[in-house]
Scaffold this active site. Structure first.
Site, short mmCIF file in Angstrom:
data_model
loop_
_atom_site.label_atom_id
_atom_site.label_comp_id
_atom_site.label_asym_id
_atom_site.label_seq_id
_atom_site.Cartn_x
_atom_site.Cartn_y
_atom_site.Cartn_z
N ASP A 45 0.84 -1.19 0.00
CA ASP A 45 0.00 0.00 0.00
C ASP A 45 0.88 1.24 0.00
OD1 ASP A 45 -2.32 1.81 0.70
OD2 ASP A 45 -3.29 -0.13 1.02
N SER A 85 -11.40 -1.73 -0.31
CA SER A 85 -10.11 -1.77 0.39
C SER A 85 -10.31 -2.30 1.80
CB SER A 85 -9.51 -0.37 0.46
OG SER A 85 -9.03 0.08 -0.77
N HIS A 104 -3.80 5.69 3.60
CA HIS A 104 -4.53 4.49 3.21
C HIS A 104 -3.90 3.23 3.79
CE1 HIS A 104 -6.27 1.40 0.51
NE2 HIS A 104 -7.32 2.19 0.56
#
Length: 381
Positions: free
Chosen positions: A50, A241, A85
């Site tokens: 990520d 996600s 994120h």
């Protein structure tokens, strides 16, 4: 005072009375507390490919290993995150829930951060490198909360095959554009995770298709975030996600309870114990059904010969040739260029993370908002 005005005043006060953990509705919806009585993820390394992971976040203290970086993050150890994120995904998987903070699905697991990009384009080949590195550095589960709307590359398929051969469970988001399942979720052997809402119905923006394997909550998921991104240290997000990270966490629980269980059998138990949400069997919107942590942890199934998500082996010939594990039926591997200009987005689309009003006095947001607010911009890639 008019009713709507009263609600507008009362909602932030009600939310402020809840801890972050209490706002994680998916924990109760999936009976995670019962599952954590069976296992907590101890001894399992989960790679998070990520934007990096903020190792200094209190809810991830002691959970984040030194990792690595590829692409624009090359030269880093993956333990910083200027995007938010990656930290959010790591927290969904393994946050410790200290002092009412975020609690992950498998708080005993360790996170191996692999930073592949930060707020910019990156390629499928970078993700392929990341998967290989994870497989070579002890990861038993790999979470891929990212996706590509373009076709996969042979290098990515080979990387997936390599990780499967190394006994790794691969979990990926289907995407958020309401279209077909994105890569790498559409590669055979990968657990492609679509989203559900608070009512247990398919999440409206989830990518769906024949490649969908499982479903998990994807709406209003509360998680941790770097304070450099959101001053409160917490955020709420919508997107597959989050659903992918939840399933990766459950896979870590199963691997912790049954450390000798091969990855192929872990995949099988997650599939066989899923709760059907539509007609019996596999469907395009939710795959085999909603992930069932307790079912997966307590099931006793016979071993399988191979990963049930791989295509059946081809009949032997006089001169067998190596084949890719899986590829879209409309695009044979020999028609895919090895290096094309692919653009990636979080979970194949826009993952919306919103700054969260929290109950912890020391770290309140500078801009208190109801948890349901959606007026902050999405994370750009």
């Amino acid at each position: 005072m008019p009713l709507l005005s009263a609600l507008a005043v009362a909602l932030p006060l009600l939310l402020a009375a809840q801890s972050i953990e209490e706002q994680e509705w998916h924990l109760d919806a999936l009976d995670i507390y019962s599952a954590q009585e069976q296992a907590r993820g101890d001894g399992v390394i989960v790679a998070v490919i990520d934007s990096g992971v903020d190792a200094k976040h209190p809810d991830l203290a002691g959970r984040v290993l030194p990792g690595t970086g590829f692409g624009s993050s090359k030269g880093t150890d993956g333990t910083t995150d200027t995007d938010g994120h990656g930290t959010g995904m790591a927290a969904i998987i393994a946050a410790t829930g200290r002092d009412g903070g975020a609690l992950g699905i498998a708080p005993g697991a360790k996170i191996l951060p692999i930073a592949s990009a930060e707020k910019e384009q990156f390629t499928l080949d970078v993700v392929a490198e990341s998967i290989r590195w994870a497989a070579d550095h002890g990861a038993k589960v790999v979470n891929l909360s990212l996706g590509f709307s373009s076709s996969m590359t042979p290098s990515l398929v080979r990387a997936v095959n390599y990780a499967i051969e190394k006994d790794v469970v691969l979990v990926a988001a289907t995407g958020n554009e309401g279209k077909e399942v994105s890569a790498p979720a559409n590669i055979g052997g990968v657990i492609a995770v679509a989203g559900t809402n608070r009512e247990g119905k398919p999440w409206k923006s989830s990518n769906v298709g024949a490649d969908t394997v499982l479903a998990a909550p994807a709406e209003g998921i509360v998680t941790a975030a770097p304070t450099s991104v959101y001053s409160s240290g917490y955020a709420e997000m919508d997107g597959t996600s989050a659903a992918s990270a939840i399933v990766a966490g459950v896979a870590a629980l199963v691997r912790a309870k049954h450390p000798q269980l091969p990855a192929k059998d872990v995949v099988n138990v997650l599939i066989k114990t899923a709760k059907d949400l539509a007609e019996p069997g596999r469907d395009e919107a939710t795959g085999f059904g909603l992930i069932d942590p307790m079912g997966a942890l307590t099931a006793q199934l016979p071993p399988v010969e191979r990963n049930p998500l791989l295509p059946p082996p081809k009949p032997s010939t006089a001169q067998p040739t190596p084949t890719l594990a899986a590829q879209p039926s409309a695009q044979p591997a020999d028609e895919i260029s090895d290096r094309l200009p692919f653009i990636a987005a979080v979970a194949g689309g826009t993952a919306v993370m919103t700054a969260l009003l929290i109950a912890l006095p020391a770290i309140r947001s500078r801009r208190p908002e109801p948890v349901s607010a959606r007026d902050t911009p999405p994370i750009p890639w």
